[in-house]
Design a protein around this motif. Structure first.
Motif, PDB file in Angstrom:
ATOM      1  N   THR A 149     -37.151  26.421 -45.715  1.00 26.51           N
ATOM      2  CA  THR A 149     -37.028  27.517 -46.681  1.00 26.51           C
ATOM      3  C   THR A 149     -35.906  27.236 -47.671  1.00 26.51           C
ATOM      4  O   THR A 149     -36.050  27.469 -48.882  1.00 26.51           O
ATOM      5  CB  THR A 149     -36.773  28.847 -45.958  1.00 26.51           C
ATOM      6  N   THR A 181     -42.678  32.247 -49.191  1.00 27.63           N
ATOM      7  CA  THR A 181     -42.618  31.618 -47.871  1.00 27.63           C
ATOM      8  C   THR A 181     -41.348  32.043 -47.159  1.00 27.63           C
ATOM      9  O   THR A 181     -40.354  32.404 -47.802  1.00 27.63           O
ATOM     10  CB  THR A 181     -42.653  30.079 -47.976  1.00 27.63           C
ATOM     11  N   ARG A 223     -48.557  30.436 -51.533  1.00 27.63           N
ATOM     12  CA  ARG A 223     -47.912  30.842 -50.292  1.00 27.63           C
ATOM     13  C   ARG A 223     -48.363  29.951 -49.143  1.00 27.63           C
ATOM     14  O   ARG A 223     -49.411  29.321 -49.183  1.00 27.63           O
ATOM     15  CB  ARG A 223     -48.187  32.303 -49.977  1.00 27.63           C
ATOM     16  N   SER A 225     -46.662  28.307 -44.971  1.00 26.75           N
ATOM     17  CA  SER A 225     -45.506  28.184 -44.083  1.00 26.75           C
ATOM     18  C   SER A 225     -44.379  27.495 -44.840  1.00 26.75           C
ATOM     19  O   SER A 225     -44.625  26.763 -45.805  1.00 26.75           O
ATOM     20  CB  SER A 225     -45.873  27.369 -42.845  1.00 26.75           C
ATOM     21  N   VAL A 244     -51.616  24.692 -49.086  1.00 29.19           N
ATOM     22  CA  VAL A 244     -51.009  26.004 -49.322  1.00 29.19           C
ATOM     23  C   VAL A 244     -52.096  26.900 -49.897  1.00 29.19           C
ATOM     24  O   VAL A 244     -53.098  26.429 -50.429  1.00 29.19           O
ATOM     25  CB  VAL A 244     -49.812  25.927 -50.298  1.00 29.19           C
TER      26      VAL A 244
END
Length: 272
Positions: A149, A181, A223, A225, A244
């Motif tokens: 992230t 995410t 979007r 993981s 994604v």
């Protein structure tokens, strides 16, 4: 947005591990095996590249001036993994002697401190370690959600926004893409005038203040993981559906696909 979102000690701990994982993957397969994610690089060249970056940065931090000369290749007869470890050892000692807020020169004006460089080396090494493990054909070690992230934030704020501006590159078409995410959301706005990224809050694909005075229209949402989005932004996953999720903000048509394709192409220029 833009500042490291991970504790300095944690970044160093993960960086240590990533260096060892990269070295291990380099040991596992022929050094001339091609890294498909980085045209022109082999497995051995990947480790050499990262080791050279460590040396360049150590010299830069020591002298306070970006160097033009440093050892870019192993000594005669020196295994590339030893070259990698040797370069990292010197840099790691310098990182250990400083705190994240200690001032130093960087190429990113808003962050002139050691925290920037530890974060930069963490993501540089992690992405290339991932490349090396794929190339060696071994199981890929996981990337913690907090690391991935933070990597999304770094590539969007430091590379997509700042680096493109530094290069003088702008978009051909005005568009907005929302990246979601790890419980966070970034709005990337592209136009012929500028490229801007900001972290935003709220729900839905059409964002705005309640009073209606400020409204940001989003053409597309990306979007997935944290790891998938991280790798996708760095070009380690193919453009398009399947890795994604890419959706439009409203209505039919392909405008959202065009917006994401433009963002993808700009990212390749920013991160090459």
């Amino acid at each position: 947005m833009g500042e490291p979102g991970i504790d300095y000690g944690r970044m160093l701990e993960v960086l240590d591990l990533e260096v060892e994982l990269l070295a291990d993957a380099t040991h596992r397969a022929p050094s001339d095996r091609v890294v498909t994610a980085c045209p022109g690089l082999t497995l051995g060249e990947t480790a050499r590249h990262v080791g050279a970056i460590y040396r360049m940065l150590f010299t830069w931090l020591s002298d306070g001036v970006r160097p033009t000369e440093w050892r870019r290749t192993p000594k005669k007869g020196q295994p590339v993994v030893d070259y990698l470890h040797e370069g990292y050892a010197s840099l790691r000692s310098r990182f250990a002697a400083h705190g994240p807020a200690d001032p130093c020169v960087t190429w990113y004006p808003p962050q002139q401190h050691y925290g920037f460089w530890v974060r930069r080396m963490l993501h540089e090494t992690t992405v290339h370690r991932y490349d090396a493990q794929i190339t060696a054909g071994i199981e890929r070690a996981p990337v913690a959600q907090e690391i991935a992230t933070d990597g999304v934030d770094e590539v969007l704020s430091v590379w997509f926004e700042h680096r493109l501006a530094e290069l003088g590159i702008r978009a051909n078409k005005t568009a907005g893409v929302l990246v979601e995410t790890g419980g966070r959301r970034w709005l990337a706005r592209m136009s012929r005038q500028n490229i801007e990224v900001r972290e935003v809050e709220g729900q839905g694909e059409r964002l705005g203040e309640d009073n209606g005075k400020v409204r940001y229209v989003v053409d597309a949402v990306v979007r997935g993981s944290p790891l998938d989005v991280y790798l996708w932004l760095w070009g380690r996953a193919p453009f398009g559906r399947g890795f994604v999720e890419v959706i439009g903000s409203a209505g039919e048509g392909t405008e959202h696909e065009d917006a994401v394709a433009q963002m993808w192409a700009l990212l390749r220029l920013a991160t090459r």
